[in-house]
Enzyme design. Sequence first.
Site, mmCIF file in Angstrom:
data_model
loop_
_atom_site.group_PDB
_atom_site.id
_atom_site.type_symbol
_atom_site.label_atom_id
_atom_site.label_comp_id
_atom_site.label_asym_id
_atom_site.label_seq_id
_atom_site.Cartn_x
_atom_site.Cartn_y
_atom_site.Cartn_z
ATOM 1 N N ASN A 9 0.853 -1.190 0.000
ATOM 2 C CA ASN A 9 0.000 0.000 0.000
ATOM 3 C C ASN A 9 0.891 1.244 0.000
ATOM 4 O OD1 ASN A 9 -1.922 1.927 0.313
ATOM 5 N ND2 ASN A 9 -2.443 1.401 2.430
ATOM 6 N N LYS A 11 0.273 4.289 -0.610
ATOM 7 C CA LYS A 11 -0.371 5.528 -0.144
ATOM 8 C C LYS A 11 0.017 6.709 -1.042
ATOM 9 C CE LYS A 11 -0.384 3.565 4.451
ATOM 10 N NZ LYS A 11 -0.713 3.726 5.834
ATOM 11 N N HIS A 86 -9.969 1.527 3.697
ATOM 12 C CA HIS A 86 -8.753 1.747 4.487
ATOM 13 C C HIS A 86 -9.057 2.728 5.624
ATOM 14 C CE1 HIS A 86 -4.782 2.968 5.732
ATOM 15 N NE2 HIS A 86 -4.366 1.815 5.235
ATOM 16 N N GLU A 88 -7.516 5.174 6.727
ATOM 17 C CA GLU A 88 -7.288 6.592 6.382
ATOM 18 C C GLU A 88 -8.474 7.155 5.610
ATOM 19 O OE1 GLU A 88 -3.396 5.893 4.736
ATOM 20 O OE2 GLU A 88 -2.717 5.407 6.757
ATOM 21 N N GLU A 158 -6.289 -4.551 9.942
ATOM 22 C CA GLU A 158 -5.322 -3.507 10.282
ATOM 23 C C GLU A 158 -5.795 -2.740 11.517
ATOM 24 O OE1 GLU A 158 -2.866 -2.361 6.610
ATOM 25 O OE2 GLU A 158 -4.698 -1.203 6.475
ATOM 26 N N GLY A 164 1.367 2.812 10.829
ATOM 27 C CA GLY A 164 2.349 3.898 10.800
ATOM 28 C C GLY A 164 2.893 4.291 12.161
ATOM 29 N N SER A 200 2.361 -1.384 10.492
ATOM 30 C CA SER A 200 3.776 -1.340 10.893
ATOM 31 C C SER A 200 4.554 -2.610 10.578
ATOM 32 C CB SER A 200 3.913 -0.989 12.382
ATOM 33 O OG SER A 200 3.447 0.317 12.618
ATOM 34 N N GLY A 221 2.563 -0.781 4.329
ATOM 35 C CA GLY A 221 2.508 0.609 3.885
ATOM 36 C C GLY A 221 3.906 1.156 3.655
ATOM 37 N N GLY A 222 4.362 1.984 4.595
ATOM 38 C CA GLY A 222 5.644 2.681 4.465
ATOM 39 C C GLY A 222 6.792 1.810 3.949
HETATM 40 P P1 PGA Z 1 2.104 0.929 7.572
HETATM 41 O O1 PGA Z 1 0.685 1.021 6.832
HETATM 42 O O2 PGA Z 1 2.744 -0.372 7.132
HETATM 43 O O3 PGA Z 1 2.864 2.127 7.118
HETATM 44 O O4 PGA Z 1 1.823 0.911 9.038
HETATM 45 C C1 PGA Z 1 -0.105 -0.104 6.626
HETATM 46 C C2 PGA Z 1 -1.385 0.306 5.925
HETATM 47 O O5 PGA Z 1 -1.920 1.373 6.229
HETATM 48 O O6 PGA Z 1 -1.881 -0.421 5.049
#
Ligand code: PGA
Length: 239
Positions: A9, A11, A86, A88, A158, A164, A200, A221-222
Amino acid sequence: MENKLMIFNMKMYMDISDVKNYLNEIPSLPDNVIVCPEMMYIPYFLTRYQKISLQNIYSINDGAYTGEVSARHAKKMGISYTVIGHSERRTYFQETDNVINEKVKIALENDLKVILCIGELLEDYEKGNTEEKLLSQIIIDLFDNKKINSDNLIIAYEPVWAIGTGKVPTNEEISKTVEFIKNSIKERYGISVKVVYGGSVNASNIESLNSINNIDGFMIGGASTKIDEVDKMIKVVNG
Ligand code: PGA
């Protein structure tokens, strides 16, 4: 045994130089990786990788909806998945479970596979309400949906407080919650779905998370935007 899924992901993390560099450094990805780029970069990613996903869609196929993206048009472009719900989107764009329910329906009607994100807030977790929260999301998000099956729906579990933040539930907690999600969906809809964990996940903790028996993969994500981490994570998951 199949390799576990890895959903990247991305983002809104990468500018065009980052994208070009990423595609140069990682010219191909294994079959178990699904990439969710920022929308406007999708044509670049389609030239390299097989499994591309949207990060979000609109609930109507065509029309005067400035700024939105259509499931039907995405399918025609060779996109095969979409993320829906998601946290967000739920938090910053006020997407309710009813809106998410409509989006899941339109995606499946257009043969896009759905990666449906569910997860509890920190306050739900602290009050011991995780299962209650997840069940309510499962019930409303999938309500009256005749199209779901074990092949076109993936659940991304999640915990919102883990996204994050560098905080991750214990392996035992993840395993118990994933079991709960699988059983709840089986009971209500009669299907066995894949459930991936997200929040994370990175190159340092993926080896331990990979030992959880009942998860079917990861949403990352990141760390999925960092070339050296990607390489390490794929080596751990694919052996
Ligand atoms: P993250 O994000 O790995 O940066 O925590 C995961 C996600 O939001 O899918």
